[in-house]
Design an enzyme around this catalytic site. Structure first.
Site, PDB file in Angstrom:
ATOM      1  N   SER A 325      24.473  17.215  78.459  1.00 20.36           N
ATOM      2  CA  SER A 325      23.624  17.786  77.420  1.00 20.36           C
ATOM      3  C   SER A 325      24.426  18.708  76.503  1.00 20.36           C
ATOM      4  O   SER A 325      25.328  18.261  75.807  1.00 20.36           O
ATOM      5  CB  SER A 325      22.424  18.499  78.061  1.00 20.36           C
ATOM      6  OG  SER A 325      21.447  18.821  77.110  1.00 20.36           O
ATOM      7  N   ASP A 398      16.126   8.620  76.606  1.00 17.09           N
ATOM      8  CA  ASP A 398      16.226  10.084  76.545  1.00 17.09           C
ATOM      9  C   ASP A 398      15.025  10.664  75.802  1.00 17.09           C
ATOM     10  O   ASP A 398      14.764  10.333  74.643  1.00 17.09           O
ATOM     11  CB  ASP A 398      17.524  10.486  75.831  1.00 17.09           C
ATOM     12  CG  ASP A 398      17.876  11.947  76.052  1.00 17.09           C
ATOM     13  OD1 ASP A 398      16.944  12.782  76.138  1.00 17.09           O
ATOM     14  OD2 ASP A 398      19.072  12.264  76.152  1.00 17.09           O
ATOM     15  N   HIS A 432      16.535  12.124  79.939  1.00 12.53           N
ATOM     16  CA  HIS A 432      17.624  13.077  79.705  1.00 12.53           C
ATOM     17  C   HIS A 432      18.399  13.370  80.986  1.00 12.53           C
ATOM     18  O   HIS A 432      19.610  13.547  80.970  1.00 12.53           O
ATOM     19  CB  HIS A 432      17.064  14.368  79.119  1.00 12.53           C
ATOM     20  CG  HIS A 432      18.120  15.300  78.614  1.00 12.53           C
ATOM     21  ND1 HIS A 432      19.026  14.946  77.642  1.00 12.53           N
ATOM     22  CD2 HIS A 432      18.427  16.586  78.953  1.00 12.53           C
ATOM     23  CE1 HIS A 432      19.839  15.958  77.388  1.00 12.53           C
ATOM     24  NE2 HIS A 432      19.510  16.960  78.189  1.00 12.53           N
TER      25      HIS A 432
END
Length: 468
Positions: A325, A398, A432
């Protein structure tokens, strides 16, 4: 504004008029009640990065208990302890919890991580709601990591803790304040005995501007002192309002190492050293921290590289970097603005900040206010400078609005079109965070193959250029 939020209460059966509980000058961030009518209310101010805590009692004026910097880990007084019987988390942060706070006469209780220069030493404190003074009920020793879990009575003379060391697996114990010993509730065995041969060391060092940085160095099983092995740094940047807060130590050298899921720590079993969570602080007052994001990021990475090389555990030609991330975003930026690393592994990152035009992470200025900053922080703008191999991994589904898969797709196309070395791996049906067993095994294989090829077995650089 004279106040930002107003908190109202509506009594059962909920057909009357609500009454005002409080108004907050800053943004409201939670309230918890004891069953005696006492309330603890929190508000926070984004600009100053401060948290303020109030005590509210029937018939009395609200009183400030703390007004503190949210980043100052050493000054964190802990969170009010709630009962567990209605599903609330004992020792959890008070804020709209379903369980009542534990109140014993004039006392409530606070549990915290206990950050200190020697690492986390979790604690349980007692707060007198009349005098606002605290006294300590329990604190973890410096040789272990023992955390408060839940109260076993309202007097807080008995409570549950979770105890671990580097060699002893986490187990639960009953503590009685009247005796020095603890009683075991569980006897969980070490599920990964082969991991106990991993060596670990907490490391501190300084950035070129004097900021103290830290990280945990893990050495592979069977490591022989003086041997140089390939090393991977895995990190995640954080913003801080001032250098003092950024320099504070968090985490514990006494935690029990477990390898889970698709963790980068599995690389240890293939002969790599891991410099885990080397601090990458981005420091600046208010909303200005990101104005020097790139410079501070590269300076932190340079200090980390210099430290592990100085310690003799690796050499500059065999260091890789990775992150997930915002850590993936960090990885791409480090490869775009330095030659410190042989290769990078970037998971589920955002690489073109014009795709998050209304702010990202702690940045609240919009793209239209500071377009140059958005460009400067976007590694996509500097894809032509990414000279070292990078693997871009992304969940195909995601669901994080800041990291849509198009980020990795477009950066891949840019680097590929410019002649760089890049691989794109899209994970089907993953969001994610990655969850499927097949995915996690795939992630481990991709990471191992990538770093084996471009770090462990890459050989010496053909250029001595270490920075731009």
């Amino acid at each position: 504004m004279p106040f930002r939020d107003k908190i109202l209460a509506l009594a059962a059966p909920f057909n009357g008029q609500p009454s005002e509980v409080a108004k907050t000058e800053w943004r409201y961030s939670g309230i918890s009640y004891s069953d005696k009518g006492l309330a603890v209310l929190n508000e926070n101010d984004r600009a100053s990065r401060h948290i303020r805590t109030w005590l509210l009692e029937p018939g009395a004026a609200p009183r400030v208990v703390w007004d503190r910097k949210q980043d100052a880990a050493y000054d964190n007084p802990g969170a009010p302890v709630a009962r567990r019987e209605t599903g609330g988390r004992g020792g959890g942060r008070g804020g709209d919890g379903g369980s009542a706070l534990v109140q014993n006469g004039d006392y409530i209780y606070l549990a915290g991580e206990g950050a200190s220069p020697e690492g986390d030493r979790p604690f349980l404190d007692r707060l007198n709601v009349k005098t606002l003074k605290t006294d300590r009920v329990f604190r973890s020793s410096s040789e272990s990591l023992e955390s408060f879990v839940a109260p076993l009575n309202d007097e807080m003379t008995r409570f549950l803790t979770r105890y671990e060391t580097q060699k002893e697996a986490p187990n639960y114990f009953v503590r009685d304040v009247n005796v020095a010993t603890k009683r075991a509730v569980t006897q969980f065995k070490d599920p990964q005995p082969q991991v106990r041969d991993i060596l670990r060391q907490y490391v501190t060092y300084k950035r070129n501007d004097g900021v103290t940085l830290s990280g945990t160095l893990y050495l592979p099983p069977g490591y022989k002192q003086g041997t140089k092995v390939p090393l991977i740094m895995w990190a995640y940047p954080r913003e801080f309002g001032d250098a003092d807060s950024a320099s504070q130590v968090t985490g514990s050298p006494n935690s029990f190492t477990l390898l889970r899921g698709g963790s980068h720590m599995f690389l240890l079993l293939s002969g790599y050293a891991i410099f885990d969570n080397p601090t990458m602080p981005i420091i600046g007052p208010g909303e200005t921290a990101n104005d020097t994001y790139v410079e501070q990021l590269v300076a932190s990475a340079q200090a980390a590289v210099d430290k592990v090389v100085e310690m003799g555990v690796t050499d500059r030609d065999r260091i890789g970097v990775g992150g997930h991330s915002y850590g993936g975003f960090m990885t791409a930026n480090l490869l775009a603005h330095s030659r410190l690393f042989r290769a990078g592994f970037a998971e589920s990152g955002a690489y073109n900040r014009s795709l998050t035009p209304f702010g990202f992470q702690s940045e609240r200025r919009t793209f239209w206010e500071v377009p140059d900053l958005y460009a400067k922080m976007s590694p996509f703008w500097y894809a032509n400078q990414i000279k070292d191999p990078i693997l871009l991994m992304h969940g195909e589904a995601d669901d994080n609005t800041g990291t849509y898969p198009i980020n990795s797709e477009r950066l891949f196309a840019a680097i590929k079109g410019l002649g760089g070395t890049v691989r794109l791996v899209m994970l089907p049906n993953e969001a994610h965070g990655y969850a499927a067993r097949e995915t996690l095994l795939h992630v481990l294989a991709e990471r191992l193959n990538w770093f084996d090829k471009y770090v462990k077995n890459a050989g010496a650089r053909t250029t001595t250029d270490a920075s731009r």
